[in-house]
Design a protein around this motif. Structure first.
Motif, PDB file in Angstrom:
ATOM      1  N   ILE A  23     112.461 153.184 -57.530  1.00 15.30           N
ATOM      2  CA  ILE A  23     111.419 153.815 -58.343  1.00 15.30           C
ATOM      3  C   ILE A  23     110.387 152.791 -58.785  1.00 15.30           C
ATOM      4  O   ILE A  23     109.178 153.049 -58.749  1.00 15.30           O
ATOM      5  N   SER A  24     110.860 151.622 -59.213  1.00 21.16           N
ATOM      6  CA  SER A  24     109.940 150.601 -59.706  1.00 21.16           C
ATOM      7  C   SER A  24     110.578 149.226 -59.679  1.00 21.16           C
ATOM      8  O   SER A  24     111.776 149.076 -59.934  1.00 21.16           O
ATOM      9  N   GLN A  25     109.762 148.215 -59.423  1.00 17.20           N
ATOM     10  CA  GLN A  25     110.206 146.826 -59.493  1.00 17.20           C
ATOM     11  C   GLN A  25     110.694 146.457 -60.884  1.00 17.20           C
ATOM     12  O   GLN A  25     111.493 145.541 -61.061  1.00 17.20           O
ATOM     13  N   MET A  26     110.216 147.199 -61.902  1.00 16.55           N
ATOM     14  CA  MET A  26     110.559 146.879 -63.289  1.00 16.55           C
ATOM     15  C   MET A  26     112.048 147.005 -63.551  1.00 16.55           C
ATOM     16  O   MET A  26     112.600 146.272 -64.383  1.00 16.55           O
ATOM     17  N   PHE A  27     112.719 147.913 -62.867  1.00 17.80           N
ATOM     18  CA  PHE A  27     114.156 148.080 -63.087  1.00 17.80           C
ATOM     19  C   PHE A  27     114.893 146.804 -62.692  1.00 17.80           C
ATOM     20  O   PHE A  27     115.666 146.251 -63.478  1.00 17.80           O
ATOM     21  N   GLY A  28     114.667 146.317 -61.486  1.00 20.27           N
ATOM     22  CA  GLY A  28     115.316 145.091 -61.048  1.00 20.27           C
ATOM     23  C   GLY A  28     114.919 143.900 -61.895  1.00 20.27           C
ATOM     24  O   GLY A  28     115.731 143.000 -62.144  1.00 20.27           O
ATOM     25  N   GLU A  29     113.669 143.877 -62.342  1.00 24.30           N
ATOM     26  CA  GLU A  29     113.218 142.775 -63.192  1.00 24.30           C
ATOM     27  C   GLU A  29     113.945 142.763 -64.526  1.00 24.30           C
ATOM     28  O   GLU A  29     114.284 141.693 -65.048  1.00 24.30           O
ATOM     29  N   MET A  30     114.207 143.929 -65.097  1.00 26.96           N
ATOM     30  CA  MET A  30     114.956 143.983 -66.354  1.00 26.96           C
ATOM     31  C   MET A  30     116.400 143.531 -66.143  1.00 26.96           C
ATOM     32  O   MET A  30     116.984 142.835 -66.984  1.00 26.96           O
ATOM     33  N   VAL A  31     116.991 143.924 -65.014  1.00 25.45           N
ATOM     34  CA  VAL A  31     118.338 143.445 -64.680  1.00 25.45           C
ATOM     35  C   VAL A  31     118.334 141.929 -64.556  1.00 25.45           C
ATOM     36  O   VAL A  31     119.203 141.231 -65.101  1.00 25.45           O
ATOM     37  N   GLY A  32     117.333 141.399 -63.837  1.00 30.21           N
ATOM     38  CA  GLY A  32     117.231 139.959 -63.678  1.00 30.21           C
ATOM     39  C   GLY A  32     117.026 139.239 -64.998  1.00 30.21           C
ATOM     40  O   GLY A  32     117.599 138.160 -65.228  1.00 30.21           O
TER      41      GLY A  32
END
Length: 346
Positions: free
Chosen positions: A70-79
């Motif tokens: 859905i969005s790069q933001m999800f993985g970035e928050m996980v990271g």
């Protein structure tokens, strides 16, 4: 459609001739005729093993969409969450990034971009059996190493992610204490009994026990993100999705995604029994908001004004309680010697 929709427990079976059978259904019918009815657990295991080995199920042309797509933001928050806990743990140089069921590698690529920015230089290990998905992962995470099972991961501190991994592992179903099975009736596949259903999953419990044991022995943290409930309760949560729509669970086996809601209370209990520490369970929406997804969206919008609407829609899908925000839950399992990750209010 994402996997956050309401449960639809479908018991419908079809009456078709042999020409309409999927390859897996033909094999399952032969098995049932030879051995007798098979358990729901065996049915789900057979369906998903075939399904994931034969296709890329993700995206608009697939059957469902996961949060990283859905969005790069999800993985970035996980990271960001993993980077924070790694730094607070003293930046152990031997720590590795590990992901279970990493899809196309989208989440890993986004999370690792943030982790690398924080100074993390550890190895990347992906647990994936599908050759089709491994090809995608190799393009998105070219330095990854692959494993067929989580038991094959190195004995090292883990920064582990399991996003929509446990929901695809097979569950057992019981009606009045008797295990529910799949049989052949009226020309199609059918469940052998109905009534109030209680589910459990020895496969899920074995997986979380292995994760917790590794964390206890070697250090690290695991983020479990999935849809389900934070308290154990009876109910039929088995569901099937194809072409972004719910479909009957016993129709076209092997050609649709079968999942069941994750019992986070049960997973947490098993992890504690293995010696790990477990956070409280929080909703995906509250977790992402506490990590700063709103600020990240604002920064991306400032840099890319043409993406404002796209970013607003993505945050809504990931966080709103009527989208993925409420049904999807997040829980962290950690070594007792490691700090609590951000986002859990502890």
């Amino acid at each position: 459609m994402d996997r956050e929709g309401p449960t639809r427990a479908c018991r419908t079976h079809r009456r078709v001739g042999e020409r309409g059978l999927t390859p897996l259904e033909r094999a399952l019918r032969e098995r049932i005729q030879a051995e007798g009815p098979i358990t729901v657990e065996a049915y789900m295991e057979a369906c998903n093993s075939y399904y994931y080995a034969t296709r890329d199920p993700l995206g608009r042309d697939g059957d469902f969409t996961t949060a990283p797509e859905i969005s790069q933001m999800f993985g970035e928050m996980v990271g960001a969450a993993l980077a924070d806990v790694w730094v607070n743990a003293g930046k152990p140089a031997d720590a590795i990034y590990a992901e279970l069921g990493p899809g196309r590698g989208t989440l890993a690529a986004d999370a690792l971009r943030v982790l690398r920015g924080a100074g993390f230089s550890g190895e990347v290990h992906l647990v994936e059996m599908s050759p089709i998905l491994r090809d995608h992962q190799a393009r998105n995470v070219p330095d990854a190493q692959w494993h067929d099972s989580l038991q094959d991961l190195p004995a090292a501190p883990l920064l582990l992610v399991a996003n929509e991994f446990f929901d695809a592992l097979p569950v057992r179903q019981f009606v009045s204490g008797v295990e529910r099975k799949v049989t052949i009736a009226a020309g199609g596949l059918a469940f052998d009994r109905d009534g109030e259903i209680v589910e459990d999953s020895p496969v899920q419990e074995a997986a979380v026990s292995a994760i917790a044991t590794c964390l206890t022995q070697c250090g690290g943290v695991a983020l479990v993100i999935d849809y389900g409930h934070d308290r154990s309760a009876p109910g039929d949560t088995l569901q099937a999705v194809r072409g972004h729509r719910y479909v009957p669970t016993l129709v076209d086996p092997g050609e649709q995604d079968l999942t069941a809601h994750v019992d986070f209370e049960a997973l947490g209990r098993v992890a504690k029994d293995a010696g790990a520490a477990v956070t409280k369970v929080v909703t995906q929406g509250s977790w992402l908001n506490s990590l700063g997804i709103g600020a990240r969206a604002a920064a991306l919008a400032t840099a890319n004004p043409q993406r404002v609407e796209e970013l607003e829609i993505a945050v809504d899908r990931l966080c709103h309680e009527e989208q993925m925000g409420q049904l999807f839950k997040v829980m962290a399992i950690r070594s007792p010697d490691w700090p609590v990750p951000a986002g859990f209010g502890e």
